[in-house]
Enzyme design. Structure first.
Site, PDB file in Angstrom:
ATOM      1  CG  ASP A 143      38.051  68.596 107.635  1.00 35.54           C
ATOM      2  OD1 ASP A 143      37.661  67.436 107.414  1.00 35.54           O
ATOM      3  OD2 ASP A 143      37.686  69.574 106.968  1.00 35.54           O
ATOM      4  CG  ASP A 161      39.663  53.579 107.691  1.00 33.86           C
ATOM      5  OD1 ASP A 161      38.494  53.178 107.512  1.00 33.86           O
ATOM      6  OD2 ASP A 161      40.377  53.174 108.627  1.00 33.86           O
ATOM      7  CG  ASP A 164      28.285  54.757 107.534  1.00 29.90           C
ATOM      8  OD1 ASP A 164      27.898  54.097 106.567  1.00 29.90           O
ATOM      9  OD2 ASP A 164      28.740  54.255 108.582  1.00 29.90           O
TER      10      ASP A 164
END
Ligand code: SAM
Length: 291
Positions: A143, A161, A164
């Site tokens: 993560d 990068d 949404d």
């Protein structure tokens, strides 16, 4: 699951804005085994398309626009990037563009989902284009928010990068993550993020700019036009504690570009500066609140 019949793949991520896009999937949608909702299909105009959690991620026809802007705007603005952290970006497109800069010694790419990297290698070879075989690139499956909170490494640039702000990607738009990015940046470093489509999510855009300003002294935005990201131009944040990085003069950017002689399809030295010129409706959204 592979569906053999043609179908329309509907992008549902903008449902809260009352807005949907659909692309025809010639030969059907192939769903991929992943912790996220991941799929791939082919479209006559956009080529091969990756879809994740109801949002198109990349298309082989227009990915060059997004990836060139995410990589070359920070690289040419900074001028001497050596160590770069990419968060997300498991398709390898941002890494591919960064690897064209010979001064860059290491790229650490922190992607939460191994299935995206595998999908890119198998189905999007022109996007990763050998990046995963380059010894300068290290892929970490983790993560991104946990990584920037815990790592001892330091970087000249962090490029987020992210998808949404839904699902696993939500944390990549929150204040603790940006504080972590600031922590891992060397002095004079730069953070770049994809910042969505301002026309579709104006209040989100306002909040996003304010959240970034909690960690960075200078928060600017530049725009790109990516046909598959519909609803108007896409915004990218450009954050630093050094405001001059977003104002490098055109002659310097041109000289840096000519020294490398890279052939681009979207980024140009002139466009580099022009991309920071915002239409008034965007400028008003991201302007700092008056005291
Ligand atoms: N260009 C795309 C866009 O704007 O929609 C983003 C592409 S890239 C495929 C986004 C990647 O971020 C995905 O592969 C996803 O798995 C990854 N991701 C999502 N949440 C993450 C997290 N918390 N940490 C690291 N990577 C994450």
């Amino acid at each position: 699951m592979t569906k053999s019949e043609d179908c329309w793949v509907v992008e549902t991520v903008n449902d809260p804005s009352g807005f949907r896009t659909a692309l025809k999937a010639v030969g059907g949608l192939k769903e991929v085994d992943s912790q996220q909702s991941l799929g791939v299909f082919d479209n006559p105009t956009f080529g091969r398309v990756m879809v994740l959690d109801g949002a198109y991620q990349i298309t082989t026809a227009d990915e060059f626009i997004y990836h060139e802007m995410m990589a070359h705007v920070p690289a040419f603005a900074h001028g001497t990037l050596r160590h770069v952290l990419v968060i997300g970006g498991g398709d390898g497109g941002v890494a591919r563009e960064l690897l064209r800069h010979p001064l860059i010694e290491t790229i650490t790419l922190v992607e939460i989902d191994q299935a995206v990297v595998d999908l890119a290698k198998d189905h999007f070879p022109t996007v990763c284009d050998g990046a995963f075989d380059d010894p300068r690139l290290t892929v970490v499956i983790d993560d991104g928010a946990a990584f920037v909170a815990n790592t001892d490494a330091r970087f000249d640039a962090v490029i987020v990068d992210a998808p949404d702000p839904v699902g696993a990607g939500k944390v990549l738009f929150e204040a603790p993550f940006y504080a972590g990015c600031h922590r891992v940046l060397r002095e004079g470093g730069v953070l770049v993020t994809q910042s969505g489509i301002p026309f579709l999510t104006p209040q989100w855009m306002r909040d996003h700019a304010a959240t970034l300003r909690q960690s960075f002294g200078s928060v600017r935005f530049f725009l790109s036009t990516v046909p598959s990201y519909t609803g108007g131009p896409m915004a990218h944040s450009f954050c630093s504690d050094d405001p001059s990085l977003a104002n490098v003069d055109a002659a310097t950017i041109k000289a840096r570009a000519e020294a490398l002689g890279l052939a681009m399809r979207y980024w140009t030295p002139t466009l580099h500066g022009a991309a920071f010129a915002l239409p008034r409706y965007v400028d008003e959204l991201v302007a700092p609140a008056s005291p």
